[in-house]
Design an enzyme around this catalytic site. Structure first.
Site, PDB file in Angstrom:
ATOM      1  N   GLN A 205       0.871  -1.175   0.000  1.00  0.00           N
ATOM      2  CA  GLN A 205       0.000   0.000   0.000  1.00  0.00           C
ATOM      3  C   GLN A 205       0.908   1.225   0.000  1.00  0.00           C
ATOM      4  O   GLN A 205       1.532   1.549   1.000  1.00  0.00           O
ATOM      5  CB  GLN A 205      -0.918  -0.017   1.210  1.00  0.00           C
ATOM      6  CG  GLN A 205      -1.757  -1.288   1.328  1.00  0.00           C
ATOM      7  CD  GLN A 205      -2.795  -1.403   0.232  1.00  0.00           C
ATOM      8  OE1 GLN A 205      -3.721  -0.594   0.151  1.00  0.00           O
ATOM      9  NE2 GLN A 205      -2.659  -2.408  -0.627  1.00  0.00           N
ATOM     10  N   ARG A 225      -4.316   4.079   4.555  1.00  0.00           N
ATOM     11  CA  ARG A 225      -3.694   4.817   3.455  1.00  0.00           C
ATOM     12  C   ARG A 225      -4.059   4.176   2.114  1.00  0.00           C
ATOM     13  O   ARG A 225      -4.451   3.019   2.031  1.00  0.00           O
ATOM     14  CB  ARG A 225      -2.179   4.865   3.619  1.00  0.00           C
ATOM     15  CG  ARG A 225      -1.444   3.544   3.470  1.00  0.00           C
ATOM     16  CD  ARG A 225       0.065   3.783   3.631  1.00  0.00           C
ATOM     17  NE  ARG A 225       0.862   2.588   3.447  1.00  0.00           N
ATOM     18  CZ  ARG A 225       1.273   1.787   4.424  1.00  0.00           C
ATOM     19  NH1 ARG A 225       0.933   2.045   5.680  1.00  0.00           N
ATOM     20  NH2 ARG A 225       2.013   0.717   4.157  1.00  0.00           N
ATOM     21  N   ALA A 246     -11.642   2.609   4.481  1.00  0.00           N
ATOM     22  CA  ALA A 246     -10.666   1.779   3.777  1.00  0.00           C
ATOM     23  C   ALA A 246      -9.856   2.589   2.769  1.00  0.00           C
ATOM     24  O   ALA A 246     -10.090   3.782   2.548  1.00  0.00           O
ATOM     25  CB  ALA A 246     -11.380   0.623   3.090  1.00  0.00           C
ATOM     26  N   HIS A 247      -8.905   1.906   2.136  1.00  0.00           N
ATOM     27  CA  HIS A 247      -7.966   2.593   1.253  1.00  0.00           C
ATOM     28  C   HIS A 247      -8.661   3.193   0.026  1.00  0.00           C
ATOM     29  O   HIS A 247      -9.603   2.653  -0.508  1.00  0.00           O
ATOM     30  CB  HIS A 247      -6.810   1.669   0.836  1.00  0.00           C
ATOM     31  CG  HIS A 247      -7.213   0.423   0.107  1.00  0.00           C
ATOM     32  ND1 HIS A 247      -6.322  -0.568  -0.196  1.00  0.00           N
ATOM     33  CD2 HIS A 247      -8.392  -0.011  -0.386  1.00  0.00           C
ATOM     34  CE1 HIS A 247      -6.932  -1.535  -0.838  1.00  0.00           C
ATOM     35  NE2 HIS A 247      -8.189  -1.219  -0.968  1.00  0.00           N
ATOM     36  N   ASN A 248      -8.152   4.356  -0.359  1.00  0.00           N
ATOM     37  CA  ASN A 248      -8.585   5.098  -1.558  1.00  0.00           C
ATOM     38  C   ASN A 248      -9.973   5.716  -1.443  1.00  0.00           C
ATOM     39  O   ASN A 248     -10.484   6.261  -2.425  1.00  0.00           O
ATOM     40  CB  ASN A 248      -8.549   4.216  -2.821  1.00  0.00           C
ATOM     41  CG  ASN A 248      -7.206   3.596  -3.058  1.00  0.00           C
ATOM     42  OD1 ASN A 248      -6.171   4.207  -2.800  1.00  0.00           O
ATOM     43  ND2 ASN A 248      -7.188   2.366  -3.541  1.00  0.00           N
TER      44      ASN A 248
END
EC number: 2.3.1.191
Length: 340
Positions: A205, A225, A246-248
């Site tokens: 990540q 991240r 969560a990511h993004n």
């Protein structure tokens, strides 16, 4: 290119080396000497970058890869444009992960001193006992940092922030007047995994977290991240305790999320959206500005702006009320009867 404040560049590698590390094979052995310097997502990979294609629905994105390197399955090689060097594998994501570990490494606190001499603390910063601050971190004027807080290398924290006990912040850019409550974790790796030849592997990540001005993150909440880019929490948004972003994810301005809300990866949330407690949102959706998501709703489809959805699966409120009333009537108006 991963942000150098948070990720160390380990230097270029040849395609032959990456093929050996990842278990892939070169589509053209003559490209084995070609150098790769960094990883990139499929949509933005250019010369010197290595990416991957695992989803056949994205074959059209290969057209822009001239000069890049791509891990993909052998059956998709014919779809790649001229000038794109190919590494063939039945496990593109897992092979790419091996290449990413060769090219980039997360910067970590060396542990020699709790507060690194290379960090920057503006006037009026208050540090409680047990604080750890990494190399190159910057903390703005008037910020208060509680006991046991860990702030990783390169992290930027703005002015007049409040960081509660035992919070952990890494790979993050934090604005002014942000409150991060006790035990919150900002910037840990998002959940990315892929099957490889010997089992499931973690996907690196390589993105960041951006908390804009006036954000509140509740106790024991997590904001992951991004995989490549940023996970963003918009200005003045308020996140309750025990929430997972969560990511993004891109959360707009002035949003609120009550406890136990979970927002899955790459979902885009407009301004002024409200989530009731325990609401769950699937990945890669769009929640329009001003929408309301009811408590314990499970959202599997994008929600238009301004609408209120609830239920499992989530649907517009009026429809849910109508269907619930119909079910109640079918059950005799008193729910499902138990034994007399």
């Amino acid at each position: 290119m991963p942000d150098p404040r948070f990720f160390e560049d380990l230097g270029p590698a040849t395609l032959a080396e990456l093929a050996s590390l990842s278990g892939a094979r070169l589509a053209d052995p003559a490209t084995g000497h070609q150098l790769v310097s960094h990883v990139a997502p499929l949509e933005s990979a250019g010369p010197g970058a290595v990416t991957f294609l695992s989803d056949p629905k994205r074959l059209a994105d290969l057209a822009g890869l001239s000069g890049a390197v791509c891990f993909l399955r052998p059956e998709h090689a014919a779809d790649a444009p001229p000038g794109c060097a190919l590494l063939l594998t039945n496990h593109p994501q897992a092979s790419w992960a091996a290449a990413a570990h060769r090219l980039h490494a997360s910067r970590r606190h060396d542990g020699a001193q709790p507060v690194h001499p290379d960090c920057e603390l503006e006037e009026g910063v208050l540090l409680a006992p047990g604080v750890v601050i990494g190399q190159g971190a910057r903390i703005g004027r008037g910020t208060q940092v509680g006991p046991g807080v860990v702030i990783g290398p390169g992290v930027a924290v703005g002015r007049d922030c409040r960081i509660g006990a035992n919070a952990v912040i890494g790979f993050a850019l934090v604005g002014d007047r942000v409150s991060i409550h006790a035990g919150a974790v900002i910037g840990e790796a998002g959940f990315g995994a892929a099957g490889g030849p010997t089992g499931v592997v973690d996907l690196p990540q390589l993105g960041r977290v951006v908390l804009q001005d006036g954000v509140t993150i509740g106790a024991n909440s997590c904001v992951d991240r991004g995989a490549f880019g940023d996970t963003t929490i918009g200005e003045n948004s308020k996140i309750d305790n025990l929430v997972h972003v969560a990511h993004n994810v891109r959360l707009g301005r002035n949003c609120v999320a009550a406890a136990f809300t979970g927002i899955s990866g790459s979902t885009v949330v407009g301004d002024g959206v409200a989530f009731g407690g325990k609401a769950g949102v699937a990945d890669h959706l769009t929640i329009g500005a001003g929408a309301n998501i009811g408590a314990a709703a499970s959202v599997f489809k994008s929600v238009p702006a301004g609408e209120t959805w609830t239920g499992f699966p989530a649907r517009p409120l009026k429809r849910w009320l109508r269907e619930t009333a119909w079910l109640s009537r079918k059950a005799g108006g008193r729910g499902i009867k138990g034994p007399e």
